[in-house]
Design a protein around this motif. Structure first.
Motif, PDB file in Angstrom:
ATOM      1  N   TYR A   1      -6.047  16.899  -1.095  1.00 22.63           N
ATOM      2  CA  TYR A   1      -6.903  16.295  -0.075  1.00 22.63           C
ATOM      3  C   TYR A   1      -6.674  14.784  -0.030  1.00 22.63           C
ATOM      4  CZ  TYR A   1     -11.069  14.819   2.439  1.00 22.63           C
ATOM      5  OH  TYR A   1     -11.922  14.235   3.337  1.00 22.63           O
ATOM      6  N   HIS A   2      -6.639  14.167  -1.204  1.00 26.17           N
ATOM      7  CA  HIS A   2      -6.401  12.729  -1.343  1.00 26.17           C
ATOM      8  C   HIS A   2      -5.147  12.337  -0.558  1.00 26.17           C
ATOM      9  CE1 HIS A   2      -4.636   9.266  -3.553  1.00 26.17           C
ATOM     10  NE2 HIS A   2      -5.874   8.916  -3.794  1.00 26.17           N
ATOM     11  N   ASP A   3      -4.070  13.087  -0.751  1.00 27.50           N
ATOM     12  CA  ASP A   3      -2.811  12.798  -0.064  1.00 27.50           C
ATOM     13  C   ASP A   3      -2.903  13.040   1.436  1.00 27.50           C
ATOM     14  OD1 ASP A   3      -1.680  12.186  -2.497  1.00 27.50           O
ATOM     15  OD2 ASP A   3      -0.606  14.081  -2.685  1.00 27.50           O
TER      16      ASP A   3
ATOM     17  N   GLU B   1       0.869  -1.176   0.000  1.00 27.99           N
ATOM     18  CA  GLU B   1       0.000   0.000   0.000  1.00 27.99           C
ATOM     19  C   GLU B   1       0.908   1.227   0.000  1.00 27.99           C
ATOM     20  OE1 GLU B   1      -3.427   0.319  -0.166  1.00 27.99           O
ATOM     21  OE2 GLU B   1      -3.326  -1.809  -0.654  1.00 27.99           O
ATOM     22  N   ILE B   2       0.742   2.084  -1.000  1.00 27.09           N
ATOM     23  CA  ILE B   2       1.597   3.262  -1.169  1.00 27.09           C
ATOM     24  C   ILE B   2       0.744   4.513  -0.959  1.00 27.09           C
ATOM     25  CG2 ILE B   2       3.118   4.510  -2.742  1.00 27.09           C
ATOM     26  CD1 ILE B   2       4.160   1.721  -2.135  1.00 27.09           C
ATOM     27  N   ALA B   3       1.224   5.436  -0.136  1.00 33.10           N
ATOM     28  CA  ALA B   3       0.523   6.699   0.120  1.00 33.10           C
ATOM     29  C   ALA B   3       1.552   7.810   0.297  1.00 33.10           C
ATOM     30  CB  ALA B   3      -0.354   6.591   1.372  1.00 33.10           C
ATOM     31  N   TRP B   4       1.114   9.045   0.059  1.00 37.78           N
ATOM     32  CA  TRP B   4       1.973  10.203   0.276  1.00 37.78           C
ATOM     33  C   TRP B   4       2.312  10.305   1.757  1.00 37.78           C
ATOM     34  CZ3 TRP B   4       1.021  14.641   3.201  1.00 37.78           C
ATOM     35  CH2 TRP B   4       1.997  15.629   3.082  1.00 37.78           C
ATOM     36  N   LYS B   5       3.558  10.698   2.033  1.00 35.94           N
ATOM     37  CA  LYS B   5       4.008  10.887   3.416  1.00 35.94           C
ATOM     38  C   LYS B   5       4.558  12.304   3.554  1.00 35.94           C
ATOM     39  CE  LYS B   5       5.228   6.102   4.370  1.00 35.94           C
ATOM     40  NZ  LYS B   5       4.951   5.388   3.167  1.00 35.94           N
ATOM     41  N   PRO B   6       4.199  12.983   4.630  1.00 35.05           N
ATOM     42  CA  PRO B   6       4.690  14.347   4.833  1.00 35.05           C
ATOM     43  C   PRO B   6       6.176  14.375   5.177  1.00 35.05           C
ATOM     44  CG  PRO B   6       3.410  13.638   6.728  1.00 35.05           C
ATOM     45  CD  PRO B   6       3.305  12.547   5.705  1.00 35.05           C
ATOM     46  N   SER B   7       6.760  15.549   4.989  1.00 35.71           N
ATOM     47  CA  SER B   7       8.158  15.736   5.376  1.00 35.71           C
ATOM     48  C   SER B   7       8.238  15.995   6.880  1.00 35.71           C
ATOM     49  CB  SER B   7       8.748  16.929   4.609  1.00 35.71           C
ATOM     50  OG  SER B   7       8.039  18.106   4.952  1.00 35.71           O
ATOM     51  N   ARG B   8       9.453  16.102   7.374  1.00 42.26           N
ATOM     52  CA  ARG B   8       9.656  16.451   8.778  1.00 42.26           C
ATOM     53  C   ARG B   8       9.319  17.923   8.995  1.00 42.26           C
ATOM     54  NH1 ARG B   8      15.611  14.316   8.183  1.00 42.26           N
ATOM     55  NH2 ARG B   8      15.202  15.597   6.397  1.00 42.26           N
ATOM     56  N   GLU B   9       8.996  18.257  10.217  1.00 39.17           N
ATOM     57  CA  GLU B   9       8.731  19.653  10.550  1.00 39.17           C
ATOM     58  C   GLU B   9       9.991  20.479  10.277  1.00 39.17           C
ATOM     59  OE1 GLU B   9       6.900  22.324  14.178  1.00 39.17           O
ATOM     60  OE2 GLU B   9       6.901  20.135  14.335  1.00 39.17           O
ATOM     61  N   GLY B  10       9.817  21.658   9.699  1.00 40.42           N
ATOM     62  CA  GLY B  10      10.936  22.525   9.363  1.00 40.42           C
ATOM     63  C   GLY B  10      11.511  22.267   7.976  1.00 40.42           C
TER      64      GLY B  10
ATOM     65  N   PHE C   1      17.304  13.772  -1.250  1.00 41.08           N
ATOM     66  CA  PHE C   1      16.670  13.220  -2.444  1.00 41.08           C
ATOM     67  C   PHE C   1      15.970  11.908  -2.112  1.00 41.08           C
ATOM     68  CE2 PHE C   1      20.785  15.121  -3.457  1.00 41.08           C
ATOM     69  CZ  PHE C   1      20.376  16.192  -4.231  1.00 41.08           C
ATOM     70  N   ASN C   2      14.784  11.734  -2.667  1.00 39.74           N
ATOM     71  CA  ASN C   2      14.038  10.487  -2.458  1.00 39.74           C
ATOM     72  C   ASN C   2      13.381  10.034  -3.756  1.00 39.74           C
ATOM     73  OD1 ASN C   2      14.298  10.309   0.470  1.00 39.74           O
ATOM     74  ND2 ASN C   2      12.975  12.106   0.501  1.00 39.74           N
ATOM     75  N   HIS C   3      13.493   8.747  -4.011  1.00 39.97           N
ATOM     76  CA  HIS C   3      12.668   8.168  -5.077  1.00 39.97           C
ATOM     77  C   HIS C   3      11.332   7.807  -4.437  1.00 39.97           C
ATOM     78  CE1 HIS C   3      10.876   4.768  -7.271  1.00 39.97           C
ATOM     79  NE2 HIS C   3      11.146   5.557  -8.291  1.00 39.97           N
ATOM     80  N   VAL C   4      10.252   8.211  -5.079  1.00 43.72           N
ATOM     81  CA  VAL C   4       8.915   7.865  -4.604  1.00 43.72           C
ATOM     82  C   VAL C   4       8.167   7.202  -5.750  1.00 43.72           C
ATOM     83  CG1 VAL C   4       8.806   9.709  -2.877  1.00 43.72           C
ATOM     84  CG2 VAL C   4       7.945  10.142  -5.184  1.00 43.72           C
ATOM     85  N   TYR C   5       7.224   6.373  -5.416  1.00 43.64           N
ATOM     86  CA  TYR C   5       6.403   5.762  -6.447  1.00 43.64           C
ATOM     87  C   TYR C   5       5.342   6.741  -6.913  1.00 43.64           C
ATOM     88  CZ  TYR C   5       8.679   1.403  -5.286  1.00 43.64           C
ATOM     89  OH  TYR C   5       9.616   0.435  -5.084  1.00 43.64           O
ATOM     90  N   ARG C   6       4.892   6.537  -8.124  1.00 48.33           N
ATOM     91  CA  ARG C   6       3.873   7.407  -8.732  1.00 48.33           C
ATOM     92  C   ARG C   6       2.638   7.536  -7.843  1.00 48.33           C
ATOM     93  NH1 ARG C   6      -0.407   7.025 -12.710  1.00 48.33           N
ATOM     94  NH2 ARG C   6      -0.351   8.891 -14.009  1.00 48.33           N
ATOM     95  N   GLU C   7       2.325   6.489  -7.119  1.00 50.20           N
ATOM     96  CA  GLU C   7       1.133   6.484  -6.275  1.00 50.20           C
ATOM     97  C   GLU C   7       1.175   7.517  -5.150  1.00 50.20           C
ATOM     98  OE1 GLU C   7       1.275   2.649  -8.408  1.00 50.20           O
ATOM     99  OE2 GLU C   7       2.758   3.868  -7.378  1.00 50.20           O
ATOM    100  N   CYS C   8       2.336   8.035  -4.831  1.00 48.46           N
ATOM    101  CA  CYS C   8       2.391   9.102  -3.817  1.00 48.46           C
ATOM    102  C   CYS C   8       2.885  10.404  -4.433  1.00 48.46           C
ATOM    103  CB  CYS C   8       3.221   8.694  -2.600  1.00 48.46           C
ATOM    104  SG  CYS C   8       4.901   8.226  -2.936  1.00 48.46           S
ATOM    105  N   ASN C   9       2.740  10.516  -5.738  1.00 50.14           N
ATOM    106  CA  ASN C   9       3.169  11.716  -6.449  1.00 50.14           C
ATOM    107  C   ASN C   9       2.073  12.215  -7.399  1.00 50.14           C
ATOM    108  OD1 ASN C   9       5.353  13.507  -6.553  1.00 50.14           O
ATOM    109  ND2 ASN C   9       6.140  12.622  -8.430  1.00 50.14           N
ATOM    110  N   PHE C  10       0.804  11.897  -7.095  1.00 52.49           N
ATOM    111  CA  PHE C  10      -0.290  12.232  -8.005  1.00 52.49           C
ATOM    112  C   PHE C  10      -0.498  13.732  -8.173  1.00 52.49           C
ATOM    113  CE2 PHE C  10      -2.157   7.848  -7.350  1.00 52.49           C
ATOM    114  CZ  PHE C  10      -1.944   7.455  -8.659  1.00 52.49           C
ATOM    115  N   ALA C  11      -0.280  14.528  -7.149  1.00 53.63           N
ATOM    116  CA  ALA C  11      -0.463  15.977  -7.282  1.00 53.63           C
ATOM    117  C   ALA C  11       0.554  16.539  -8.274  1.00 53.63           C
ATOM    118  CB  ALA C  11      -0.345  16.659  -5.922  1.00 53.63           C
TER     119      ALA C  11
END
Length: 183
Positions: A167-169, A10-19, A127-137
């Motif tokens: 919103y989805h993310d 299951e792949i979902a967008w994840k927020p960055s760290r604070e700051g 730098f991070n590689h992310v899957y398309r499923e968490c890069n829809f925006a």
């Protein structure tokens, strides 16, 4: 011999760290025309969009479109005063070029030099590689770039279709993806 099996994740967008600001970017090339575009957005640790852009690039390769989107995203983050940036791209090829930046004879050498210049500034970029499923925006913005005039343009973040993906993310909605596991 290495065997690969696919496992469901299951792949979902994840927020960055604070700051930190998260720079999400993507490239798009339409076939058979070869029309290329890129787009991206900046998000804070709460998932709020702090800026977005589209780029109509004319005709170029998908790797060049991915690189241009990443470069424009980092440039926007710098201009807005962010000094801790997490760059998320869904192209491993583009990410390799960005990380290595030693491609003077490479067909994307000029963009690699642009990244070297961007990264010499006084800031921290991860730098991070992310899957398309968490890069829809970012994918949405790259697609919108095809409808923009040539060049880079800030995007109106109140667009309802764009807001849907934000919103989805932020709700943590995930998508299933089969990923190769090496055994």
């Amino acid at each position: 011999m290495v065997n690969a099996t696919k496992t469901s994740h299951e792949i979902a967008w994840k927020p960055s760290r604070e700051g930190w600001i998260q720079v999400q970017s993507d490239g798009s090339v339409l076939q058979p025309s070869g029309s290329a575009a890129a787009g991206g957005l900046l998000r804070d640790h709460l998932g709020r969009c702090m800026g977005a852009f589209t780029c109509n690039l004319g005709k170029c390769s998908i790797t060049r479109a991915e690189l241009k989107g990443a470069a424009e995203g980092l440039e926007l983050a710098w201009k807005l005063g962010y000094r801790n940036a997490e760059l998320n791209v869904d192209s491993r090829t583009a990410l390799d070029i960005i990380k290595n930046r030693d491609h003077t004879d490479h067909c994307h050498g000029l963009l690699a030099k642009q990244f070297s210049s961007l990264l010499l500034r006084e800031w921290t970029v991860e730098f991070n590689h992310v899957y398309r499923e968490c890069n829809f925006a970012a994918d949405f913005l790259a697609t919108k770039g095809h409808c923009s005039p040539f060049g880079t343009h800030l995007f109106d973040v109140s667009d309802p279709n764009f807001c849907y993906w934000l919103y989805h993310d932020s709700m943590g909605i995930s998508r299933n993806r089969l990923i190769n596991d090496m055994i």
